[in-house]
Design an enzyme around this catalytic site. Structure first.
Site, mmCIF file in Angstrom:
data_model
loop_
_atom_site.group_PDB
_atom_site.id
_atom_site.type_symbol
_atom_site.label_atom_id
_atom_site.label_comp_id
_atom_site.label_asym_id
_atom_site.label_seq_id
_atom_site.Cartn_x
_atom_site.Cartn_y
_atom_site.Cartn_z
ATOM 1 N N SER A 180 0.835 -1.208 0.000
ATOM 2 C CA SER A 180 0.000 0.000 0.000
ATOM 3 C C SER A 180 0.871 1.261 0.000
ATOM 4 C CB SER A 180 -0.963 -0.076 1.194
ATOM 5 O OG SER A 180 -1.936 0.913 1.119
ATOM 6 N N ASP B 79 -10.348 -3.939 -4.924
ATOM 7 C CA ASP B 79 -9.712 -2.933 -4.058
ATOM 8 C C ASP B 79 -10.500 -1.622 -4.125
ATOM 9 O OD1 ASP B 79 -8.003 -1.048 -2.871
ATOM 10 O OD2 ASP B 79 -6.216 -2.149 -3.500
ATOM 11 N N HIS C 54 -8.228 -4.596 -0.700
ATOM 12 C CA HIS C 54 -6.957 -3.931 -0.432
ATOM 13 C C HIS C 54 -6.074 -4.771 0.489
ATOM 14 C CE1 HIS C 54 -4.470 -0.390 -0.801
ATOM 15 N NE2 HIS C 54 -4.290 -0.366 0.511
HETATM 16 C C1 MLT Z 1 -1.414 5.940 -0.087
HETATM 17 O O1 MLT Z 1 -1.748 6.920 0.544
HETATM 18 O O2 MLT Z 1 -0.249 5.645 -0.306
HETATM 19 C C2 MLT Z 1 -2.509 5.083 -0.617
HETATM 20 O O3 MLT Z 1 -3.727 5.773 -0.545
HETATM 21 C C3 MLT Z 1 -2.597 3.800 0.101
HETATM 22 C C4 MLT Z 1 -2.855 3.994 1.560
HETATM 23 O O4 MLT Z 1 -1.920 4.190 2.304
HETATM 24 O O5 MLT Z 1 -4.010 3.922 1.976
#
Ligand code: MLT
Length: 213
Positions: free
Chosen positions: A106, A156, A187
């Protein structure tokens, strides 16, 4: 020498010198401990370098600022990717390890993608779990033969399928050797992510005597 070990981090030495070290990059709200078990499973015997993101969002560590979910402060993405690449270089010297393969989830996958685009020499390759395009525009970069695994979830709610496909296409266009399986998942990571990442690591060319861990 610059004091670039200024990230809180964990380091575990490897016991299989031919296995590439892993740079573990956690998701929002995680820390340097989160991905150690995943790293050990994905590549047993690899040295593990696991920093904690320095940006706090309501107390949750991240690797760069965002303005909203999926909307990034791109100046901060650039600055933080450079800072992390400098940390990796300093940690390599300190611990005597080869160029690592990033394993990011992520937000951690997104900063790894930014490093590939801005400081490709910092990474030998990358496993990007639930990643998206980190920067709208970058200057052309040479990622020739760099192995990159992107694993996306078709359900996701944070990352549209078209977005991760766009990242895969731009890395491939820069020369990276990209694989991009899409799982029937959201996700969060699933057992299939682990299996795919582990199998993919077996395909990474062995290190050639570079700074053994
Ligand atoms: C981010 O901010 O890098 C993406 O939205 C993934 C997350 O951290 O939720």
């Amino acid at each position: 020498m610059r004091n670039d070990l200024a990230f809180i981090h964990r380091f575990e030495p490897g016991d299989r010198p031919e296995a590439p070290p892993l740079l573990l990059l956690h998701g929002t709200g995680g820390d340097e401990n989160d991905l150690l078990p995943l790293g050990r499973s994905v590549s047993p015997g690899s040295a593990l370098l696991s920093p904690r993101g320095k940006v706090l969002e309501h107390g949750m560590p991240r690797f760069f600022r965002r303005l909203a979910e999926g909307v990034f402060d791109e100046a901060d993405v650039r600055r933080r990717a450079e800072e992390l690449a400098d940390f990796v270089q300093a940690a390599r010297e300190r611990y005597g390890i080869a160029t690592p393969v990033a394993l990011g989830f992520s937000n951690g996958a997104n900063i790894a993608a930014a490093m590939l685009l801005l400081r490709p020499e910092a990474l030998a390759g990358a496993i990007l779990l639930r990643t998206m395009v980190p920067l709208a525009q970058t200057t052309p970069v040479n990622l020739r033969n760099k192995p990159v695994l992107i694993v996306s979830g078709e359900l996701d709610p944070i990352i549209p399928a078209s977005n991760s496909a766009q990242l895969a296409a731009s890395l491939a266009k820069a020369g990276a050797n990209v694989q991009h399986p899409v799982l029937p998942a959201g996700h969060q990571l699933t057992r299939a992510d682990l299996t795919i990442a582990k199998d993919w690591m077996q395909t990474i060319p062995l290190r050639q005597g570079e700074g053994a861990a």
